[in-house]
Design an enzyme around this catalytic site. Structure first.
Site, PDB file in Angstrom:
ATOM      1  N   GLY A  18     -11.826  -6.639  10.243  1.00  0.00           N
ATOM      2  CA  GLY A  18     -10.630  -6.769  10.852  1.00  0.00           C
ATOM      3  C   GLY A  18      -9.598  -7.341  10.149  1.00  0.00           C
ATOM      4  O   GLY A  18      -8.536  -7.971  10.380  1.00  0.00           O
ATOM      5  N   LYS A  19      -9.800  -7.484   8.854  1.00  0.00           N
ATOM      6  CA  LYS A  19      -8.940  -8.043   7.941  1.00  0.00           C
ATOM      7  C   LYS A  19      -7.213  -7.608   7.968  1.00  0.00           C
ATOM      8  O   LYS A  19      -6.495  -8.422   8.000  1.00  0.00           O
ATOM      9  CB  LYS A  19      -9.307  -7.946   6.454  1.00  0.00           C
ATOM     10  CG  LYS A  19     -10.670  -8.666   6.016  1.00  0.00           C
ATOM     11  CD  LYS A  19     -10.959  -8.632   4.871  1.00  0.00           C
ATOM     12  CE  LYS A  19     -10.987  -7.177   4.255  1.00  0.00           C
ATOM     13  NZ  LYS A  19     -12.324  -6.503   4.651  1.00  0.00           N
ATOM     14  N   VAL A  21      -6.070  -5.955  10.556  1.00  0.00           N
ATOM     15  CA  VAL A  21      -5.412  -6.371  11.921  1.00  0.00           C
ATOM     16  C   VAL A  21      -5.030  -7.838  11.878  1.00  0.00           C
ATOM     17  O   VAL A  21      -3.966  -8.164  12.393  1.00  0.00           O
ATOM     18  CB  VAL A  21      -6.544  -6.303  13.102  1.00  0.00           C
ATOM     19  CG1 VAL A  21      -6.030  -6.854  14.380  1.00  0.00           C
ATOM     20  CG2 VAL A  21      -6.751  -4.803  13.122  1.00  0.00           C
ATOM     21  N   LYS A  43      -2.211  -6.749  -1.402  1.00  0.00           N
ATOM     22  CA  LYS A  43      -3.806  -6.378  -1.128  1.00  0.00           C
ATOM     23  C   LYS A  43      -3.964  -6.059  -2.619  1.00  0.00           C
ATOM     24  O   LYS A  43      -3.613  -4.988  -3.214  1.00  0.00           O
ATOM     25  CB  LYS A  43      -3.759  -5.012  -0.378  1.00  0.00           C
ATOM     26  CG  LYS A  43      -5.310  -4.391  -0.532  1.00  0.00           C
ATOM     27  CD  LYS A  43      -6.049  -4.892   0.732  1.00  0.00           C
ATOM     28  CE  LYS A  43      -7.551  -4.251   0.694  1.00  0.00           C
ATOM     29  NZ  LYS A  43      -8.205  -4.596   1.808  1.00  0.00           N
ATOM     30  N   ASP A  51      -5.006   0.464   3.535  1.00  0.00           N
ATOM     31  CA  ASP A  51      -4.220  -0.690   3.818  1.00  0.00           C
ATOM     32  C   ASP A  51      -2.738  -0.828   3.255  1.00  0.00           C
ATOM     33  O   ASP A  51      -1.744  -0.762   3.781  1.00  0.00           O
ATOM     34  CB  ASP A  51      -4.944  -1.953   3.459  1.00  0.00           C
ATOM     35  CG  ASP A  51      -6.231  -2.234   4.076  1.00  0.00           C
ATOM     36  OD1 ASP A  51      -6.276  -1.644   5.437  1.00  0.00           O
ATOM     37  OD2 ASP A  51      -7.208  -2.729   3.612  1.00  0.00           O
ATOM     38  N   GLU A 112      -4.697  -9.982   1.284  1.00  0.00           N
ATOM     39  CA  GLU A 112      -5.705  -9.367   2.042  1.00  0.00           C
ATOM     40  C   GLU A 112      -6.670  -9.031   1.081  1.00  0.00           C
ATOM     41  O   GLU A 112      -6.399  -8.370   0.224  1.00  0.00           O
ATOM     42  CB  GLU A 112      -5.312  -8.245   2.975  1.00  0.00           C
ATOM     43  CG  GLU A 112      -6.559  -7.645   3.633  1.00  0.00           C
ATOM     44  CD  GLU A 112      -6.372  -6.450   4.329  1.00  0.00           C
ATOM     45  OE1 GLU A 112      -7.517  -5.801   4.620  1.00  0.00           O
ATOM     46  OE2 GLU A 112      -5.280  -5.778   4.529  1.00  0.00           O
ATOM     47  N   GLY A 113      -7.753  -9.694   1.445  1.00  0.00           N
ATOM     48  CA  GLY A 113      -9.169  -9.246   0.381  1.00  0.00           C
ATOM     49  C   GLY A 113      -9.519  -7.831   0.357  1.00  0.00           C
ATOM     50  O   GLY A 113      -9.198  -7.178   1.334  1.00  0.00           O
ATOM     51  N   VAL A 114     -10.568  -7.577  -0.372  1.00  0.00           N
ATOM     52  CA  VAL A 114     -11.215  -6.338  -0.466  1.00  0.00           C
ATOM     53  C   VAL A 114     -12.733  -6.726   0.132  1.00  0.00           C
ATOM     54  O   VAL A 114     -13.249  -7.479  -0.261  1.00  0.00           O
ATOM     55  CB  VAL A 114     -11.046  -5.559  -1.706  1.00  0.00           C
ATOM     56  CG1 VAL A 114     -11.684  -6.235  -2.824  1.00  0.00           C
ATOM     57  CG2 VAL A 114     -11.922  -4.179  -1.431  1.00  0.00           C
ATOM     58  N   GLY A 115     -13.285  -6.037   1.250  1.00  0.00           N
ATOM     59  CA  GLY A 115     -14.501  -5.866   1.485  1.00  0.00           C
ATOM     60  C   GLY A 115     -14.859  -7.416   1.918  1.00  0.00           C
ATOM     61  O   GLY A 115     -13.956  -8.001   2.504  1.00  0.00           O
TER      62      GLY A 115
END
Length: 159
Positions: A18-19, A21, A43, A51, A112-115
């Site tokens: 849900g990052k 969102v 990102k 994303d 926003e991070g990855v994973g």
């Protein structure tokens, strides 16, 4: 190194928690309730499709796809592996320069991070390392499922 006070990393315990969102909700809140209203979304790395296209389509950002997401790879796997499949390397410096530019030109930057926090970005660096290196306060998104509290506590104490 910057000492960010106008940037926030949204990371997770894993992928698909849900990052995006949470990042979108924060962006929507910022646009409606905060003044001045300039913000950017970054990102740093994306593998697969998702994303950067979502943000470009649904948020009114004054950013190109490459400014939203400077490092993108076709295969939806760990970034160092995805880069190797394309004969490339993960150039975190490129993402850092975009972050610096956004940091100095926007009132707020959402990253926003990855994973998850433990996701490898290179063979030597994880998402948690990037948070530390960039001095980013971090929101940790966890799924609503059995065991999620334990996972979150494990991240908090480095277990």
């Amino acid at each position: 190194m910057l000492e960010p006070v106008n940037a926030l990393l949204i990371s997770g315990t894993d992928t698909e928690v849900g990052k995006t969102v949470v990042t979108t909700a924060l962006a929507a809140y910022w646009k409606i309730y905060c003044t001045p209203k300039t913000f950017g979304i970054l990102k740093p790395i994306q593998t697969g499709i998702g994303d950067r296209e979502f943000y470009s389509r649904y948020l009114s950002l004054n950013q190109s796809l490459d400014e939203i997401n400077p490092l993108h790879y076709h295969q939806p796997i760990a970034p160092p592996l995805a880069a190797e499949l394309e004969g490339r390397r993960v150039e975190l410096e490129k993402a850092w320069h975009i972050f610096e530019r956004l940091y100095h030109s926007k009132d707020w930057v959402l990253v926003e991070g990855v994973g998850g926090l433990g996701t490898p970005l290179t063979h030597e660096t994880t998402m948690a390392d990037l948070a530390w290196d960039w001095r980013l306060p971090t929101v940790l998104v966890a799924p609503v499922r059995l065991g999620a509290v334990g996972e979150t506590i494990a991240f908090r104490f480095g277990l």
